[in-house]
Write an enzyme that holds these catalytic residues in place. Structure first.
Site, short mmCIF file in Angstrom:
data_model
loop_
_atom_site.label_atom_id
_atom_site.label_comp_id
_atom_site.label_asym_id
_atom_site.label_seq_id
_atom_site.Cartn_x
_atom_site.Cartn_y
_atom_site.Cartn_z
N LEU A 1 0.83 -1.22 0.00
CA LEU A 1 0.00 0.00 0.00
C LEU A 1 0.86 1.26 0.00
CD1 LEU A 1 -2.59 -1.08 2.73
CD2 LEU A 1 -3.01 -0.92 0.25
N LYS B 1 7.65 0.90 1.15
CA LYS B 1 8.39 0.41 -0.03
C LYS B 1 9.61 1.28 -0.34
CE LYS B 1 4.84 0.96 -2.80
NZ LYS B 1 3.89 1.56 -1.84
N SER C 1 1.44 -1.62 -7.23
CA SER C 1 1.18 -2.84 -8.02
C SER C 1 0.13 -3.72 -7.34
CB SER C 1 2.47 -3.61 -8.30
OG SER C 1 3.32 -3.72 -7.19
#
Ligand SMILES: Nc1ncnc2c1ncn2[C@@H]1O[C@H](COP(=O)(O)OS(=O)(=O)O)[C@@H](OP(=O)(O)O)[C@H]1O
Ligand SMILES: Nc1ncnc2c1ncn2[C@@H]1O[C@H](COP(=O)(O)OP(=O)(O)O)[C@@H](O)[C@H]1O
Length: 200
Positions: free
Chosen positions: A33, A38, A106
């Site tokens: 999310l 990330k 993604s």
């Protein structure tokens, strides 16, 4: 469709480039999310690799959605096209000998499966940055969740658009349960052996 495109036989291959660089090249894909962690994690992994003399590059929203994919929205079809193009770019970079780190939401499983087909299974490491939507919303790094709740953003992943979690990621990082340092150590333990030229 017949495209009349014929491959040329180039003499310098990925293997030659990998031998020249003294390490293999592959794609490390971070999915999760917005606000899951990330970019934070990819950035630290890139620093560690770079400091070991590894050739690296990070692909993320900043250099992709503002450039090559500036024509794409967050509607499902555009997200699929976003990921398709990124996979093609990453594949070229892996062929060029670079360890590519890619940090994208993604959200669709099928799109992530297609990346694997593009770059080939052996060149692909999937890292699931698993942070609950509640925690991402609490962090709200970019203020997007607030805007989504106020109805100012459509298709916000986790709020008004789906996120399909990986079923068998190569590594799962639970940022609410482990320290950032431990996550980095665990990811490096998976990546490091893959760099060795004699390992497939
Ligand atoms: N609707 C909606 N949903 C999710 N994310 C949104 C949205 N609108 C803008 N943003 C910002 O764009 C970043 C996500 O872009 P991606 O290219 O990674 O998305 S996707 O893979 O095509 O789903 C994402 O970046 P990260 O926070 O780094 O994940 C957000 O900052
Ligand atoms: N264990 C952790 N791993 C990664 N990020 C964390 C962690 N704990 C807290 N955070 C914070 O969460 C935020 C994640 O933001 P970011 O890396 O931009 O996420 P994303 O790229 O997934 O949108 C950062 O402010 C980071 O400092």
């Amino acid at each position: 469709m017949e495209k009349n495109i014929k491959d040329h036989d180039y003499q310098i291959t990925k293997l030659d480039r990998n031998i020249g660089n003294k390490h293999k090249s592959f794609l490390v894909w971070f999915t999760g999310l917005s606000g899951s962690g990330k970019s934070t994690i990819a950035n630290l992994i890139e620093q560690q690799l770079h400091n070991k003399g590894i050739k690296t590059y990070t692909l993320d929203g900043d250099n992709i959605r503002k450039g090559i994919n500036s024509d794409l929205s967050f509607a499902p079809k555009d997200r699929t096209e976003n990921i398709r193009r990124i996979a093609e770019v990453a594949n070229l970079m892996v062929d060029a000998g670079v360890v590519v780190l890619a940090a994208f939401v993604s959200p669709y499983r099928k799109d992530r499966e297609n990346i694997k087909t593009t770059v080939k299974d052996v060149n692909f490491v999937e890292v699931f940055v698993n942070t609950s939507v509640e925690e991402c919303e609490r962090r709200d790094v970019k203020g997007l969740y607030k805007k989504a709740r106020a109805g100012e953003i459509e298709n916000m992943t986790g709020i008004s658009a789906p996120y399909e979690a990986p079923e068998r990621p190569d590594i799962e990082i639970e940022t609410e349960k482990e320290t950032l340092e431990d996550s980095i150590t665990r990811i490096m333990a998976i990546i490091t052996p893959k760099l060795h030229l004699d390992n497939e």
